[in-house]
Design a protein around this motif. Structure first.
Motif, PDB file in Angstrom:
ATOM      1  N   GLY A   1     -20.925  32.767  48.540  1.00 18.87           N
ATOM      2  CA  GLY A   1     -21.079  32.286  47.169  1.00 18.87           C
ATOM      3  C   GLY A   1     -19.971  31.319  46.792  1.00 18.87           C
ATOM      4  N   PHE A   2     -19.303  31.599  45.678  1.00 14.95           N
ATOM      5  CA  PHE A   2     -18.226  30.722  45.219  1.00 14.95           C
ATOM      6  C   PHE A   2     -17.037  30.743  46.177  1.00 14.95           C
ATOM      7  CE2 PHE A   2     -19.650  30.962  40.515  1.00 14.95           C
ATOM      8  CZ  PHE A   2     -20.530  29.903  40.722  1.00 14.95           C
ATOM      9  N   ASP A   3     -16.809  31.874  46.840  1.00 18.72           N
ATOM     10  CA  ASP A   3     -15.753  31.907  47.869  1.00 18.72           C
ATOM     11  C   ASP A   3     -16.049  30.847  48.927  1.00 18.72           C
ATOM     12  OD1 ASP A   3     -14.772  34.144  46.529  1.00 18.72           O
ATOM     13  OD2 ASP A   3     -15.064  35.526  48.212  1.00 18.72           O
ATOM     14  N   ALA A   4     -17.290  30.806  49.402  1.00 21.65           N
ATOM     15  CA  ALA A   4     -17.673  29.847  50.442  1.00 21.65           C
ATOM     16  C   ALA A   4     -17.513  28.412  49.957  1.00 21.65           C
ATOM     17  CB  ALA A   4     -19.110  30.099  50.897  1.00 21.65           C
ATOM     18  N   ARG A   5     -17.847  28.168  48.702  1.00 23.69           N
ATOM     19  CA  ARG A   5     -17.660  26.819  48.158  1.00 23.69           C
ATOM     20  C   ARG A   5     -16.178  26.446  48.154  1.00 23.69           C
ATOM     21  NH1 ARG A   5     -21.965  24.269  45.766  1.00 23.69           N
ATOM     22  NH2 ARG A   5     -23.799  25.546  45.399  1.00 23.69           N
ATOM     23  N   ALA A   6     -15.327  27.391  47.760  1.00 23.89           N
ATOM     24  CA  ALA A   6     -13.882  27.136  47.732  1.00 23.89           C
ATOM     25  C   ALA A   6     -13.356  26.878  49.145  1.00 23.89           C
ATOM     26  CB  ALA A   6     -13.147  28.308  47.088  1.00 23.89           C
ATOM     27  N   LEU A   7     -13.835  27.644  50.097  1.00 22.00           N
ATOM     28  CA  LEU A   7     -13.416  27.478  51.486  1.00 22.00           C
ATOM     29  C   LEU A   7     -13.830  26.112  52.027  1.00 22.00           C
ATOM     30  CD1 LEU A   7     -14.437  31.046  52.599  1.00 22.00           C
ATOM     31  CD2 LEU A   7     -12.080  30.208  52.450  1.00 22.00           C
TER      32      LEU A   7
ATOM     33  N   CYS B   1      -3.015  26.912  52.429  1.00 23.40           N
ATOM     34  CA  CYS B   1      -4.396  26.429  52.560  1.00 23.40           C
ATOM     35  C   CYS B   1      -4.425  24.908  52.716  1.00 23.40           C
ATOM     36  CB  CYS B   1      -5.234  26.835  51.352  1.00 23.40           C
ATOM     37  SG  CYS B   1      -5.621  28.598  51.261  1.00 23.40           S
ATOM     38  N   PHE B   2      -3.616  24.219  51.925  1.00 21.89           N
ATOM     39  CA  PHE B   2      -3.548  22.757  52.023  1.00 21.89           C
ATOM     40  C   PHE B   2      -3.067  22.321  53.404  1.00 21.89           C
ATOM     41  CE2 PHE B   2      -2.611  22.266  47.178  1.00 21.89           C
ATOM     42  CZ  PHE B   2      -3.956  22.445  46.883  1.00 21.89           C
ATOM     43  N   GLN B   3      -2.079  23.021  53.932  1.00 25.44           N
ATOM     44  CA  GLN B   3      -1.526  22.664  55.241  1.00 25.44           C
ATOM     45  C   GLN B   3      -2.501  22.986  56.371  1.00 25.44           C
ATOM     46  OE1 GLN B   3       2.085  24.948  55.006  1.00 25.44           O
ATOM     47  NE2 GLN B   3       3.249  23.293  54.090  1.00 25.44           N
ATOM     48  N   ARG B   4      -3.166  24.103  56.247  1.00 24.63           N
ATOM     49  CA  ARG B   4      -4.092  24.567  57.290  1.00 24.63           C
ATOM     50  C   ARG B   4      -5.423  23.825  57.226  1.00 24.63           C
ATOM     51  NH1 ARG B   4      -4.264  29.349  60.807  1.00 24.63           N
ATOM     52  NH2 ARG B   4      -6.339  29.190  61.691  1.00 24.63           N
TER      53      ARG B   4
ATOM     54  N   ILE C   1      -9.458  39.251  47.770  1.00 27.17           N
ATOM     55  CA  ILE C   1      -8.948  39.586  49.102  1.00 27.17           C
ATOM     56  C   ILE C   1      -7.871  40.666  48.992  1.00 27.17           C
ATOM     57  CG2 ILE C   1      -7.651  38.724  51.094  1.00 27.17           C
ATOM     58  CD1 ILE C   1      -9.107  35.984  50.586  1.00 27.17           C
ATOM     59  N   ARG C   2      -6.934  40.482  48.071  1.00 24.25           N
ATOM     60  CA  ARG C   2      -5.857  41.477  47.882  1.00 24.25           C
ATOM     61  C   ARG C   2      -6.423  42.841  47.497  1.00 24.25           C
ATOM     62  NH1 ARG C   2      -3.190  37.067  44.641  1.00 24.25           N
ATOM     63  NH2 ARG C   2      -1.548  36.230  45.958  1.00 24.25           N
ATOM     64  N   LEU C   3      -7.333  42.830  46.531  1.00 23.31           N
ATOM     65  CA  LEU C   3      -7.911  44.092  46.056  1.00 23.31           C
ATOM     66  C   LEU C   3      -8.698  44.786  47.154  1.00 23.31           C
ATOM     67  CD1 LEU C   3      -9.002  42.899  42.512  1.00 23.31           C
ATOM     68  CD2 LEU C   3      -7.271  44.649  43.006  1.00 23.31           C
ATOM     69  N   ASN C   4      -9.441  44.018  47.930  1.00 25.51           N
ATOM     70  CA  ASN C   4     -10.215  44.594  49.021  1.00 25.51           C
ATOM     71  C   ASN C   4      -9.287  45.207  50.072  1.00 25.51           C
ATOM     72  OD1 ASN C   4     -12.768  45.152  50.295  1.00 25.51           O
ATOM     73  ND2 ASN C   4     -12.278  43.545  51.751  1.00 25.51           N
TER      74      ASN C   4
ATOM     75  N   ILE D   1     -11.254  25.303  55.136  1.00 25.03           N
ATOM     76  CA  ILE D   1     -10.550  26.413  55.776  1.00 25.03           C
ATOM     77  C   ILE D   1     -11.525  27.571  55.953  1.00 25.03           C
ATOM     78  CG2 ILE D   1      -9.671  27.370  53.602  1.00 25.03           C
ATOM     79  CD1 ILE D   1      -6.982  27.769  55.191  1.00 25.03           C
ATOM     80  N   ASP D   2     -11.268  28.430  56.921  1.00 24.87           N
ATOM     81  CA  ASP D   2     -12.199  29.539  57.172  1.00 24.87           C
ATOM     82  C   ASP D   2     -11.708  30.824  56.499  1.00 24.87           C
ATOM     83  OD1 ASP D   2     -11.039  31.411  59.683  1.00 24.87           O
ATOM     84  OD2 ASP D   2     -10.224  29.371  59.560  1.00 24.87           O
ATOM     85  N   TYR D   3     -12.673  31.653  56.145  1.00 30.02           N
ATOM     86  CA  TYR D   3     -12.375  32.881  55.407  1.00 30.02           C
ATOM     87  C   TYR D   3     -11.470  33.843  56.177  1.00 30.02           C
ATOM     88  CZ  TYR D   3     -13.086  36.854  52.299  1.00 30.02           C
ATOM     89  OH  TYR D   3     -12.900  37.907  51.441  1.00 30.02           O
ATOM     90  N   PRO D   4     -11.749  34.144  57.452  1.00 29.98           N
ATOM     91  CA  PRO D   4     -10.864  35.095  58.153  1.00 29.98           C
ATOM     92  C   PRO D   4      -9.395  34.655  58.154  1.00 29.98           C
ATOM     93  CG  PRO D   4     -12.880  34.783  59.400  1.00 29.98           C
ATOM     94  CD  PRO D   4     -12.902  33.760  58.298  1.00 29.98           C
ATOM     95  N   SER D   5      -9.140  33.360  58.290  1.00 31.55           N
ATOM     96  CA  SER D   5      -7.747  32.876  58.262  1.00 31.55           C
ATOM     97  C   SER D   5      -7.109  33.105  56.898  1.00 31.55           C
ATOM     98  CB  SER D   5      -7.688  31.382  58.601  1.00 31.55           C
ATOM     99  OG  SER D   5      -8.117  31.155  59.917  1.00 31.55           O
ATOM    100  N   VAL D   6      -7.872  32.837  55.841  1.00 34.41           N
ATOM    101  CA  VAL D   6      -7.351  33.042  54.484  1.00 34.41           C
ATOM    102  C   VAL D   6      -7.072  34.523  54.257  1.00 34.41           C
ATOM    103  CG1 VAL D   6      -7.839  32.822  52.013  1.00 34.41           C
ATOM    104  CG2 VAL D   6      -8.476  30.974  53.569  1.00 34.41           C
ATOM    105  N   VAL D   7      -7.981  35.372  54.692  1.00 35.49           N
ATOM    106  CA  VAL D   7      -7.784  36.820  54.528  1.00 35.49           C
ATOM    107  C   VAL D   7      -6.494  37.254  55.208  1.00 35.49           C
ATOM    108  CG1 VAL D   7      -8.683  39.110  55.148  1.00 35.49           C
ATOM    109  CG2 VAL D   7     -10.229  37.372  54.226  1.00 35.49           C
ATOM    110  N   GLU D   8      -6.293  36.838  56.439  1.00 33.50           N
ATOM    111  CA  GLU D   8      -5.082  37.228  57.164  1.00 33.50           C
ATOM    112  C   GLU D   8      -3.832  36.711  56.464  1.00 33.50           C
ATOM    113  OE1 GLU D   8      -4.853  39.559  59.508  1.00 33.50           O
ATOM    114  OE2 GLU D   8      -6.990  39.733  59.088  1.00 33.50           O
ATOM    115  N   ARG D   9      -3.886  35.481  55.977  1.00 34.42           N
ATOM    116  CA  ARG D   9      -2.709  34.912  55.304  1.00 34.42           C
ATOM    117  C   ARG D   9      -2.416  35.635  53.996  1.00 34.42           C
ATOM    118  NH1 ARG D   9       1.162  34.434  53.256  1.00 34.42           N
ATOM    119  NH2 ARG D   9       2.413  32.596  52.775  1.00 34.42           N
ATOM    120  N   VAL D  10      -3.449  35.930  53.222  1.00 31.45           N
ATOM    121  CA  VAL D  10      -3.248  36.644  51.953  1.00 31.45           C
ATOM    122  C   VAL D  10      -2.662  38.026  52.223  1.00 31.45           C
ATOM    123  CG1 VAL D  10      -4.430  37.674  49.959  1.00 31.45           C
ATOM    124  CG2 VAL D  10      -5.002  35.343  50.678  1.00 31.45           C
TER     125      VAL D  10
END
Length: 167
Positions: A65-71, A98-101, A46-49, A76-85
């Motif tokens: 892929g593995f991102d989706a498995r982690a989510l 992530c734990f709180q959300r 996410i940071r590199l992108n 938690i949803d990907y767009p929220s993680v992207v914004e937070r990162v």
């Protein structure tokens, strides 16, 4: 003309291949943040992108892929993680968010997650993909590459034979 499946690999004398897709600041999927495998790699991508430094080959699988498995694991949803990162913070702060959300997995759930992810591609329905990818790069002889994580490390120039196995 068909594009080669893994254009970032260079032919070595002797018939093997050498990965030359080292991506600075993109850690191995084996690495852990807060005791959880892979999560830090997702944060790195996410940071590199966001900084325009993630190679295009990685873009199609962002959040998949593995991102989706982690989510899913963190609920938690990907767009929220992207914004937070993008807002910044340490890996530990991001994981706490992530734990709180989403949810805070129990220690036993983390252990099961880590072992599942570490072994993905070894004697499961991911095995054919690992074998295909090895064949695509003419590395069928690399019997040490048994999991998806092993292949990712090989593909990015980290030799899995040099990594201390944590079983």
């Amino acid at each position: 003309m068909k594009r080669r499946a893994f254009p970032r690999l260079s032919l070595l004398i002797g018939g093997g291949y050498l990965a030359n897709m080292h991506v600075p600041n993109l850690r191995s999927p084996y690495d852990q943040i807060g005791g959880i495998r892979y999560i830090g790699r997702m944060f790195d991508k996410i940071r590199l992108n966001a900084a325009g430094q993630l190679p295009e080959d990685y873009h199609a699988n962002l959040g998949k892929g593995f991102d989706a498995r982690a989510l899913t694991f963190l609920d938690i949803d990907y767009p929220s993680v992207v914004e937070r990162v993008k807002e910044g913070g340490t890996d530990e702060e991001l994981l706490k968010w992530c734990f709180q959300r989403g949810r805070l997995p129990k220690d036993e759930e983390i252990e099961i997650w880590n072992e599942f992810m570490r072994k993905r591609g070894w004697n499961d329905d991911g095995t054919p993909m690992v074998l295909k990818r090895l064949a695509d790069i003419h590395c069928e002889h690399r019997t040490d590459i048994q999991t998806s994580f092993d292949f990712i490390d090989l593909d990015e120039g980290r030799d899995p034979r040099e990594r201390v196995r944590d079983v």
